[in-house]
Design an enzyme around this catalytic site. Sequence first.
Site, PDB file in Angstrom:
ATOM      1  N   GLN A  17      -2.121   5.956  16.435  1.00  0.00           N
ATOM      2  CA  GLN A  17      -3.534   6.224  16.163  1.00  0.00           C
ATOM      3  C   GLN A  17      -3.893   5.850  14.727  1.00  0.00           C
ATOM      4  O   GLN A  17      -4.721   6.494  14.079  1.00  0.00           O
ATOM      5  CB  GLN A  17      -3.846   7.704  16.423  1.00  0.00           C
ATOM      6  N   SER A  18      -3.305   4.785  14.225  1.00  0.00           N
ATOM      7  CA  SER A  18      -3.501   4.384  12.833  1.00  0.00           C
ATOM      8  C   SER A  18      -4.953   4.039  12.513  1.00  0.00           C
ATOM      9  O   SER A  18      -5.533   3.124  13.096  1.00  0.00           O
ATOM     10  CB  SER A  18      -2.615   3.179  12.520  1.00  0.00           C
ATOM     11  N   ASN A  19      -5.539   4.783  11.568  1.00  0.00           N
ATOM     12  CA  ASN A  19      -6.872   4.449  11.072  1.00  0.00           C
ATOM     13  C   ASN A  19      -6.838   3.110  10.324  1.00  0.00           C
ATOM     14  O   ASN A  19      -7.770   2.310  10.410  1.00  0.00           O
ATOM     15  CB  ASN A  19      -7.381   5.538  10.125  1.00  0.00           C
ATOM     16  N   ALA A  44      -4.785   0.536  10.793  1.00  0.00           N
ATOM     17  CA  ALA A  44      -4.668  -0.600  11.709  1.00  0.00           C
ATOM     18  C   ALA A  44      -6.013  -0.913  12.347  1.00  0.00           C
ATOM     19  O   ALA A  44      -6.418  -2.080  12.459  1.00  0.00           O
ATOM     20  CB  ALA A  44      -3.618  -0.312  12.776  1.00  0.00           C
TER      21      ALA A  44
END
Length: 332
Positions: free
Chosen positions: A77-79, A81
């Site tokens: 859930q990388s912000n 990325a």
Amino acid sequence: MSTRLHPNEPDRVPLANQPTRGHWLRYGQKLGAKIWLKRDDHTGSELMGNKVRKLEYLMAEAVTAGATHVITCGGEQSNHARATAFAAVQLGMKSVLILRTDDPAKPPRATGNILLDELVGAEIVWISRPAWRDRNQLMAEQAERVRAAGGTPYIVPEGGSNALGSWGYIRAMRELADDLAGIASPGSPVTVVYACGSGGTGAGLILGAKLFRLAERGIRIAGVNVCDDRAYFVKVISAICAEAEARWQLGTNVTPDDIDIVDGHVGLGYAKSRPEELATIRELCRSDGVVLDPVYTGKAFHGVLTELRADPSRFGATVAFIHTGGIYGLFA
């Protein structure tokens, strides 16, 4: 905010809505504390959060290099990325995202940031948690694949956290200095607090505070780490600051004594929430209409509250907490 901060400041491309606003939190009254919130969750919508400030400088270098593909990495859930994928498309590039998950053979459902990654057309490469230690090598391999196909890759490090990316928060620190001049009484110490996850935001804030001599105004910087520990981040932030000093001769002379990491609030681990952390997110939303995220700001803000309950003077007269975004991760 369009003027150059320093004669050696690198180029940037405008991606973020700046300056972001700030306001006092009613929630602080419960603790008898003065808490002011810097709304870096308002830097954009699809480009929401602190990552876009770093990407202004990183993507400028990618454009100059003639990149066709931008490659980066993060948690599922990388912000960072997600923001990188959107910035790439807005600048006419494609993106490759190396994302960490429990079982790459059974990727998580397309919720939150993953849904946005897929909508924007990012190529997602799922890797296991043990493989994460080799993320830099894996990004290099993806770059070779892009070159072999005739493209030009540009690698953005985890969190955009390197010397170039740190300029985003050197600039933000100039913005914060102007904000704090309007809210803090002369002689009253203020601590700017941020969620520390990869070190780049902290490095930029510390470099900016040194560059603009903010300690003389009673302004200091503290990070609440959401993963790893104090020793790890002192090492990482020191390295980023040293690289920035070597490349751009800032005259900042950052030492480990300048790096305040408020350890002890990682809880169950990175991206793992305790009930009391989620309760803090709910309470702040109900008191002030502000939504934190469970991975970064919610965990860090809960750490600030825990510290204040133990020692009301821990952060001086005023806490200036940077809301670095992340709302999409809440939907997962």
